[in-house]
Design a protein around this motif. Structure first.
Motif, short mmCIF file in Angstrom:
data_model
loop_
_atom_site.label_atom_id
_atom_site.label_comp_id
_atom_site.label_asym_id
_atom_site.label_seq_id
_atom_site.Cartn_x
_atom_site.Cartn_y
_atom_site.Cartn_z
N ASN A 1 1.20 -1.58 0.20
CA ASN A 1 -0.32 0.06 -0.12
C ASN A 1 0.98 1.00 0.29
O ASN A 1 0.39 2.42 -0.70
CB ASN A 1 -0.79 -0.41 1.16
N ASP A 2 1.85 1.43 0.60
CA ASP A 2 2.81 2.07 0.88
C ASP A 2 3.82 2.88 -0.51
O ASP A 2 3.70 4.00 -0.84
CB ASP A 2 4.25 1.83 1.63
N THR A 3 3.83 1.58 -1.60
CA THR A 3 4.29 1.96 -3.02
C THR A 3 3.49 2.77 -3.13
O THR A 3 3.68 3.47 -4.82
CB THR A 3 4.91 0.89 -3.96
N GLY A 4 2.12 2.78 -3.08
CA GLY A 4 1.19 3.01 -4.08
C GLY A 4 0.27 2.69 -5.15
O GLY A 4 0.32 3.28 -5.54
N PHE A 5 0.48 1.16 -5.08
CA PHE A 5 -0.02 1.55 -6.44
C PHE A 5 -1.14 0.85 -6.31
O PHE A 5 -2.56 0.76 -6.88
CB PHE A 5 0.65 -0.74 -5.91
N LEU A 6 -1.75 0.07 -5.07
CA LEU A 6 -3.46 -0.34 -4.44
C LEU A 6 -4.06 0.94 -5.23
O LEU A 6 -5.42 1.26 -5.57
CB LEU A 6 -3.62 -0.70 -3.32
N SER A 7 -4.08 2.76 -5.01
CA SER A 7 -4.12 3.76 -4.95
C SER A 7 -4.04 4.02 -5.99
O SER A 7 -4.73 5.36 -6.25
CB SER A 7 -4.44 4.57 -4.04
N ASN A 8 -2.92 3.23 -6.89
CA ASN A 8 -3.14 4.23 -8.67
C ASN A 8 -3.75 4.09 -9.17
O ASN A 8 -3.97 3.23 -10.29
CB ASN A 8 -1.62 3.79 -9.01
N SER A 9 -4.06 5.31 -9.60
CA SER A 9 -5.29 5.26 -11.17
C SER A 9 -4.99 6.55 -11.97
O SER A 9 -5.98 6.46 -13.07
CB SER A 9 -6.47 6.16 -10.33
N ASP A 10 -3.54 6.57 -12.01
CA ASP A 10 -3.08 7.29 -13.51
C ASP A 10 -3.24 6.07 -14.16
O ASP A 10 -2.96 5.16 -14.26
CB ASP A 10 -2.03 8.18 -12.47
N THR A 11 -2.61 6.76 -15.35
CA THR A 11 -2.30 6.52 -16.78
C THR A 11 -1.11 5.92 -16.27
O THR A 11 -0.18 6.55 -16.30
CB THR A 11 -2.60 7.39 -17.32
N LEU A 12 -0.96 4.57 -17.15
CA LEU A 12 0.48 4.37 -16.91
C LEU A 12 1.62 4.77 -17.79
O LEU A 12 1.44 5.04 -18.66
CB LEU A 12 0.42 3.10 -17.22
N PRO A 13 3.26 4.33 -17.83
CA PRO A 13 4.10 5.04 -18.68
C PRO A 13 3.44 3.73 -19.88
O PRO A 13 3.12 2.74 -19.92
CB PRO A 13 5.28 4.35 -18.75
N ALA A 14 3.45 4.32 -21.03
CA ALA A 14 3.58 3.78 -22.55
C ALA A 14 4.06 1.95 -21.91
O ALA A 14 4.25 0.82 -22.67
CB ALA A 14 3.93 3.64 -23.09
N GLU A 15 6.06 1.86 -22.34
CA GLU A 15 6.34 1.40 -22.17
C GLU A 15 6.02 0.09 -20.85
O GLU A 15 6.10 -1.73 -21.36
CB GLU A 15 7.76 1.18 -21.51
N VAL A 16 5.64 0.23 -19.95
CA VAL A 16 4.69 -0.97 -19.15
C VAL A 16 3.42 -1.35 -19.61
O VAL A 16 2.93 -2.27 -18.51
CB VAL A 16 4.71 0.28 -17.77
N GLU A 17 2.87 -0.42 -20.01
CA GLU A 17 1.86 -0.93 -19.72
C GLU A 17 2.14 -2.23 -21.59
O GLU A 17 0.86 -3.11 -21.44
CB GLU A 17 0.84 0.68 -20.88
N ALA A 18 2.70 -1.30 -22.59
CA ALA A 18 2.89 -3.04 -23.46
C ALA A 18 3.21 -3.90 -22.57
O ALA A 18 3.01 -4.59 -23.48
CB ALA A 18 4.30 -1.90 -24.17
N ARG A 19 4.94 -3.70 -22.10
CA ARG A 19 4.77 -4.73 -21.29
C ARG A 19 3.24 -6.39 -21.15
O ARG A 19 3.50 -7.24 -20.92
CB ARG A 19 6.06 -4.81 -19.97
N ILE A 20 3.16 -5.75 -20.08
CA ILE A 20 1.93 -5.98 -18.89
C ILE A 20 0.90 -6.32 -19.83
O ILE A 20 1.10 -7.60 -19.35
CB ILE A 20 1.34 -4.98 -18.03
N ILE A 21 0.31 -5.90 -21.16
CA ILE A 21 -0.72 -6.60 -22.51
C ILE A 21 0.45 -7.69 -22.75
O ILE A 21 -0.02 -8.40 -23.32
CB ILE A 21 -0.93 -5.56 -23.15
N LYS A 22 1.51 -7.28 -23.22
CA LYS A 22 2.12 -9.07 -23.40
C LYS A 22 2.07 -10.38 -22.89
O LYS A 22 2.19 -11.24 -23.55
CB LYS A 22 3.54 -8.25 -24.20
N TYR A 23 3.02 -9.49 -21.95
CA TYR A 23 3.19 -10.55 -20.78
C TYR A 23 1.15 -11.09 -20.26
O TYR A 23 1.11 -12.45 -20.95
CB TYR A 23 3.70 -10.41 -19.50
N GLN A 24 0.27 -10.50 -20.60
CA GLN A 24 -0.79 -11.18 -20.05
C GLN A 24 -1.02 -11.55 -21.15
O GLN A 24 -2.49 -12.55 -21.23
CB GLN A 24 -1.72 -9.84 -18.98
#
Length: 214
Positions: A90-113
């Motif tokens: 929770n302290d990392t901010g992950f659970l409350s993060n509603s921001d648009t993800l960086p493009a490279e992070v989004e692309a990596r997650i899509i590829k893995y999923q």
């Protein structure tokens, strides 16, 4: 960026990885659980419904409740101090993060999923299993001259173990071979702990079996 990294065990579906074959990495943009041969699951903040303490007969940990259709519903990271770990996540901010993800992070997650959690191509698993079983079967049927032993400790068994050792070594050292057996985008380093363990066990058993067949 604040990031946490923990080593432990994991349950993904019906599979289980014991300590230290699982690693959890979390920052505000992504949560990654690398369970070696069981798979590597990636989540963006919007993929996670909740993270809760989880108790199993063999230990405690956290359960990641998610909405990714291609992953098993059962995604558990096993570690001590689960409540403290949830607080740190929770302290990392992950659970409350509603921001648009960086493009490279989004692309990596899509590829893995999109490729699912299991890292190996099923064709490679089938071929490995066929070769492994055929070599042991050769001993049982006496094709390698091992007609007196009731357990497969002849040349076929030694060849099977050597094959497993070399298969793991080739994934680690040969990028063309790793591309041949791993799904697109997967890296040998994700399986490094399992591959070293496989080499250790197959090498040790090869030595023992060699002594039996002298």
């Amino acid at each position: 960026m604040y990031e946490i990294e923990e080593t432990g065990g994991a349950n993904i579906g019906f599979g289980r990885a014991t300590w230290p074959f699982a690693k959890l990495l979390v920052n505000k943009n992504e949560l990654q659980l690398n369970a070696s041969i069981l798979g590597n699951v990636y989540f963006r903040p919007s993929d996670v419904i909740s993270i809760e303490p989880f108790t199993l007969f063999s230990g405690t940990g956290i359960k990641i409740n998610h909405r990714v259709g291609g992953y098993s519903e059962k995604v558990i990271f096993l570690t001590s101090g689960s409540r403290d770990l949830i607080k740190r996540i929770n302290d990392t901010g992950f659970l409350s993060n509603s921001d648009t993800l960086p493009a490279e992070v989004e692309a990596r997650i899509i590829k893995y999923q999109s490729s699912g959690s299991f890292p190996l191509k099923w064709s490679a698993v089938v071929i490995f299993g066929l070769i492994w079983n055929l070599l042991f079967l050769g001993d049982l049927l006496g094709y390698f001259g091992n007609t007196n032993n009731r357990i497969p400790i002849g040349i076929g068994a030694q060849m099977a173990l050597a094959f497993a050792f070399l298969f793991a070594l080739a994934i680690l050292l040969s990028e063309p071979f790793s591309r041949l057996v791993l799904k697109d985008g997967r890296k040998a380093k994700e399986l490094k702990s399992f591959l070293f363990f496989l080499m250790l066990i197959s090498g040790l058993m090869f030595t023992i079996f060699s002594l039996f067949t002298r």
